[in-house]
Scaffold this motif. Structure first.
Motif, PDB file in Angstrom:
ATOM      1  N   PHE A 408     -11.325   2.258   4.609  1.00 40.57           N
ATOM      2  CA  PHE A 408     -12.498   2.221   5.453  1.00 40.57           C
ATOM      3  C   PHE A 408     -12.261   1.369   6.598  1.00 40.57           C
ATOM      4  O   PHE A 408     -12.904   1.662   7.972  1.00 40.57           O
ATOM      5  CB  PHE A 408     -13.814   1.886   4.645  1.00 40.57           C
ATOM      6  CG  PHE A 408     -15.209   1.868   5.588  1.00 40.57           C
ATOM      7  CD1 PHE A 408     -15.568   3.135   5.767  1.00 40.57           C
ATOM      8  CD2 PHE A 408     -15.634   0.971   6.056  1.00 40.57           C
ATOM      9  CE1 PHE A 408     -16.993   3.106   6.447  1.00 40.57           C
ATOM     10  CE2 PHE A 408     -16.656   0.780   6.716  1.00 40.57           C
ATOM     11  CZ  PHE A 408     -17.300   2.131   7.055  1.00 40.57           C
ATOM     12  N   ASN A 409     -11.932   0.057   6.468  1.00 44.54           N
ATOM     13  CA  ASN A 409     -11.735  -0.912   7.414  1.00 44.54           C
ATOM     14  C   ASN A 409     -10.613  -0.525   8.401  1.00 44.54           C
ATOM     15  O   ASN A 409     -10.585  -0.668   9.707  1.00 44.54           O
ATOM     16  CB  ASN A 409     -11.392  -2.335   6.927  1.00 44.54           C
ATOM     17  CG  ASN A 409     -12.254  -2.628   6.015  1.00 44.54           C
ATOM     18  OD1 ASN A 409     -12.205  -2.719   4.682  1.00 44.54           O
ATOM     19  ND2 ASN A 409     -13.533  -3.187   6.333  1.00 44.54           N
ATOM     20  N   VAL A 410      -9.691   0.229   7.767  1.00 43.79           N
ATOM     21  CA  VAL A 410      -8.457   0.514   8.892  1.00 43.79           C
ATOM     22  C   VAL A 410      -9.005   1.543   9.815  1.00 43.79           C
ATOM     23  O   VAL A 410      -8.569   1.466  10.992  1.00 43.79           O
ATOM     24  CB  VAL A 410      -7.350   1.090   8.084  1.00 43.79           C
ATOM     25  CG1 VAL A 410      -6.292   1.524   8.840  1.00 43.79           C
ATOM     26  CG2 VAL A 410      -6.681  -0.085   7.202  1.00 43.79           C
ATOM     27  N   LYS A 411      -9.764   2.719   9.094  1.00 43.02           N
ATOM     28  CA  LYS A 411     -10.312   3.770  10.018  1.00 43.02           C
ATOM     29  C   LYS A 411     -11.261   3.233  11.103  1.00 43.02           C
ATOM     30  O   LYS A 411     -11.497   3.923  12.127  1.00 43.02           O
ATOM     31  CB  LYS A 411     -10.889   4.736   9.022  1.00 43.02           C
ATOM     32  CG  LYS A 411      -9.641   5.517   8.343  1.00 43.02           C
ATOM     33  CD  LYS A 411     -10.447   6.424   7.157  1.00 43.02           C
ATOM     34  CE  LYS A 411      -9.669   6.788   6.218  1.00 43.02           C
ATOM     35  NZ  LYS A 411     -10.213   7.822   5.243  1.00 43.02           N
ATOM     36  N   GLU A 412     -12.281   2.379  10.730  1.00 45.05           N
ATOM     37  CA  GLU A 412     -13.146   1.675  11.727  1.00 45.05           C
ATOM     38  C   GLU A 412     -12.746   0.994  12.508  1.00 45.05           C
ATOM     39  O   GLU A 412     -13.453   0.445  13.682  1.00 45.05           O
ATOM     40  CB  GLU A 412     -14.298   1.242  11.025  1.00 45.05           C
ATOM     41  CG  GLU A 412     -14.295  -0.081  10.451  1.00 45.05           C
ATOM     42  CD  GLU A 412     -15.541  -0.702   9.777  1.00 45.05           C
ATOM     43  OE1 GLU A 412     -16.665   0.205   9.909  1.00 45.05           O
ATOM     44  OE2 GLU A 412     -15.405  -1.670   9.318  1.00 45.05           O
ATOM     45  N   GLY A 413     -11.293   0.017  12.499  1.00 43.42           N
ATOM     46  CA  GLY A 413     -10.985  -0.653  13.310  1.00 43.42           C
ATOM     47  C   GLY A 413     -11.332  -2.145  13.068  1.00 43.42           C
ATOM     48  O   GLY A 413     -10.865  -3.002  14.043  1.00 43.42           O
ATOM     49  N   SER A 414     -11.986  -2.444  12.006  1.00 41.29           N
ATOM     50  CA  SER A 414     -12.313  -3.694  11.723  1.00 41.29           C
ATOM     51  C   SER A 414     -11.460  -4.563  11.428  1.00 41.29           C
ATOM     52  O   SER A 414     -11.396  -5.810  11.202  1.00 41.29           O
ATOM     53  CB  SER A 414     -13.581  -3.842  10.790  1.00 41.29           C
ATOM     54  OG  SER A 414     -13.058  -3.254   9.628  1.00 41.29           O
ATOM     55  N   ILE A 415     -10.253  -4.181  11.317  1.00 40.26           N
ATOM     56  CA  ILE A 415      -9.032  -4.912  10.746  1.00 40.26           C
ATOM     57  C   ILE A 415      -8.331  -5.836  11.907  1.00 40.26           C
ATOM     58  O   ILE A 415      -7.680  -6.711  11.887  1.00 40.26           O
ATOM     59  CB  ILE A 415      -7.624  -3.902  10.253  1.00 40.26           C
ATOM     60  CG1 ILE A 415      -7.320  -3.013  11.241  1.00 40.26           C
ATOM     61  CG2 ILE A 415      -8.410  -3.421   8.927  1.00 40.26           C
ATOM     62  CD1 ILE A 415      -6.109  -2.229  10.654  1.00 40.26           C
TER      63      ILE A 415
END
Length: 695
Positions: A408-415
């Motif tokens: 989820f974090n990868v897809k939303e860009g929060s990484i």
């Protein structure tokens, strides 16, 4: 956002939840006074009032009047009351009256819970009975509801209700369901149940808290997908403290659960369920040392604590029970330092839900699951959970601050807020996750990936290394190499390279499972794996292949490790492999914390945004120090105190004061020095748990 503990919802404040999980004749009102209140709890998850032994089933006609009296008494002590509702199993008497409520296996046999009770099916008419009781329960002056479950058996339920529902959804018999279809059916069923339950409860009592036992760091074997149910709960919890402590259990079990569930919560409060009894024994308690470690890992990583016993309340007089009360009292006296804190991390460790479900992952024994391996892949595979926990331990022993993330974090860009993301045998990835990883590295992020990360799509279909090959710096992956004879796997690390700093030797063990790749022309090979030896006592092979590859991609850097290093460390704990990973992580991420103390000491650095006396916003840091240096066995009986522990922090404030809040009788203000952003602190003594406030 500035914190205000006085205006927060009650469940957003630090909680100490008492849970007496059975009743064999004790007076519930005495339990309230002598265990809950005197134990320094501020909340109770109420089971014992309606319990028949270890099982509790709230029924309005039987329990309503008694519940009102109990609630009135509890609220006099300012104790918040969360009502326990068993939504996963039934006693025989209910099964005899309603056999159609029971989960059935593929052959039509009833599925047992705890070997003596019966798993109820949430898709059956039981749900109507449950909702009727729930509506009546919500007319009382309760503060919250805990749902124990819901679960669907690992291999699925084949009762008439599930057969009908599956056919309606999928247009075919449930007996023809693929593994993927069955998993999705379970997830959708559980999510629908939680959603309807939450909506029903809040329609009667809008301010009521709803939470349940969320799934954490395991495949979706019971249908409980934390990301799916999160919108319908107010508090997220995980069984980080239901620990079958033995020689094989990780020292960081509770902390790993707390980090995971915090990421899943999207800012909602979290709690770690901690059984005071030493599982699987319900009538025997943890040692005091184990109790303090589990408790400390939970609260240090931002969670509240649910502390339960599964026997009579005299068990609280044990060393473990007394230790829990001591921790409660400390937590109660220092609530402000646990309210709305955030981790300070430049490194992220990824938990891949797709890999857990469709690749290969271990599932630990719990009340709802049996120890098992899950996954659909037939090729020689690693183990995502073991890889994850191997890296978790390496990072923790190296005192590196890190968060746990997921797809989820990868897809939303929060990484993008991290300098480095670690992908431990994350075999399965959808195209969107692949794109997120590539964009992250292209824009300056760094990654460590191992073995066959990204070689499979999200459902476990092999697609090869091509999707991330240009990031990893590999042209192709030719074959899998397995070192079947113990002691025959070696690698040579490039001499005089930054990654070999501090290694005992440049000839070191390699993982026992690896992929032979062809590196791209611009990639740098910094480690080569020797071919398998014919036996331990023969000459080292001359032939080798690429073991660790450094590759530039856009503005970022990829470190591809061809072997299952995380799994190998999880099993063998070679210090030289930890040092190798430590070198890579510190090279590719900004410094946050360092210490020269033992790897059995865990540091957790968090911060708060607060207001000073002049209403000016400022940042405050809290350093949690957990000493797990014990007597070389599990369960740990005694902790060896450490003296003059040196810590270096890299902070963005001018430090005016450093003080301990753990033992103010021994010392309060600590000596420190600061040059630029680097703050050096010496802690005179570390027992089990020390908390340092830096302002």
């Amino acid at each position: 956002m500035k914190m205000n503990i006085n205006t927060a919802k009650w469940w957003e404040r630090p909680l100490r939840i008492s849970a007496v999980q059975c009743n064999y004749g004790e007076d519930s009102f005495e339990i309230l006074k002598n265990t809950v209140v005197k134990g320094a709890f501020n909340t109770e998850q109420l089971l014992h009032l309606t319990a028949e032994g270890h099982m509790s089933f709230y029924e309005e006609e039987l329990h309503g009047e008694k519940l009102d009296r109990y609630l009135a008494e509890a609220h006099k002590y300012n104790i918040k009351e969360i009502i326990y509702i068993n939504v996963h199993c039934l006693l025989k008497k209910y099964r005899d009256e309603h056999p159609d409520w029971i989960q059935l296996d593929r052959e039509g046999n009833e599925i047992k819970a705890y070997d003596v009770h019966y798993f109820n099916c949430i898709n059956s008419n039981w749900f109507d009975y449950f909702l009727n009781n729930l509506k009546k329960l919500c007319t009382h002056d309760i503060d919250g509801i805990f749902l124990d479950g819901p679960v669907i058996a690992s291999n699925g339920c084949y009762c008439k209700a599930c057969q009908d529902k599956f056919f309606k959804l999928c247009g075919k018999s449930i007996f023809e369901a693929s593994q993927d279809e069955m998993m999705l059916f379970k997830i959708d069923s559980v999510t629908e149940y939680v959603k309807k339950t939450s909506q029903t409860a809040k329609s009667v009592k809008p301010g009521v808290l709803i939470y349940l036992n969320n799934s954490a760091l395991r495949a979706d074997v019971t249908g409980n997908n934390t990301r799916k149910v999160e919108p319908y709960v107010d508090l997220l919890g995980a069984e980080g403290g239901f620990i079958w402590v033995d020689r094989n259990i990780s020292l960081w079990h509770a902390g790993s659960m707390a980090k995971f569930i915090e990421n899943q919560a999207k800012g909602k409060p979290t709690v770690i369920f901690f059984a005071g009894d030493h599982k699987p024994h319900s009538y025997f308690m943890h040692t005091a040392a184990e109790t303090k470690i589990i408790y400390a890992q939970s609260i240090a990583n931002g969670a509240s604590v649910w502390y339960g016993i599964h026997g009579p309340t005299w068990m609280m007089n044990s060393p473990g029970g007394k230790a829990a009360i001591d921790m409660n009292k400390f937590h109660a006296a220092n609530e402000e330092y646990y309210f709305k804190t955030k981790p300070l991390s430049k490194v992220a460790l990824m938990w891949s839900m797709d890999s857990a479900n469709y690749y290969a992952s271990s599932v630990a024994t719990s009340d709802f699951t049996q120890a098992q391996q899950v996954g659909t892949i037939t090729r020689k595979k690693g183990n995502h959970y073991k890889a994850f926990m191997g890296f978790y331990e390496m990072l923790s022993r190296s005192h590196i601050q890190f968060d746990v993330i997921d797809e989820f974090n990868v897809k939303e860009g929060s990484i993008n807020k991290y300098d480095l993301v670690i992908l431990p045998t994350c075999g399965c990835m959808c195209d969107q996750t692949i794109k997120g990883i590539k964009d992250y590295v292209k824009n300056g992020g760094n990654i460590i990936s191992t073995y066959d990360t990204g070689f499979y799509d999200q459902k476990g279909k092999f697609v090869g290394p091509e999707r991330l090959g240009d990031v990893f710096g590999i042209e192709s992956a030719d074959e899998i190499v397995e070192y079947k004879i113990a002691g025959t796997a070696y690698q040579r690390v490039k001499e005089d390279h930054w990654c070999s700093k501090g290694l005992d030797s440049t000839l070191i063990p390699s993982p026992t499972l690896a992929i032979k790749t062809i590196p791209s022309s611009k990639a740098e090979i910094v480690s080569t794996y020797l071919e398998p030896m014919e036996g331990r006592y023969v000459a080292l092979p001359d032939k080798s292949y690429a073991g660790m590859i450094i590759n530039s991609y856009g503005k970022g850097t990829s470190i591809y490790i061809a072997g299952t290093i995380g799994e190998y460390y999880n099993e063998k704990t070679h210090p030289v492999l930890r040092q190798l990973v430590n070198n890579i992580v510190r090279r590719l991420s900004s410094p946050v914390l360092d210490s020269d103390t033992l790897g059995s000491v865990e540091f957790v650095l968090r911060y708060q945004n607060i207001e000073d006396v002049n209403c000016t916003s400022k940042k405050r840091y809290i350093l949690h120090v957990i000493n797990m240096t014990g007597d070389m066995g599990r369960p740990i009986e005694k902790i060896a105190p450490l003296y003059d522990v040196n810590v270096i922090l890299h902070l963005d404030i001018n430090v005016a004061q450093v003080r301990s809040i753990t033992d103010t009788a021994r010392y309060s203000e600590l000596k420190f020095s600061q040059v630029g952003n680097e703050v050096k602190i010496t802690i005179p003594k570390v027992d089990v748990y020390e908390v340092i406030v830096i302002e």
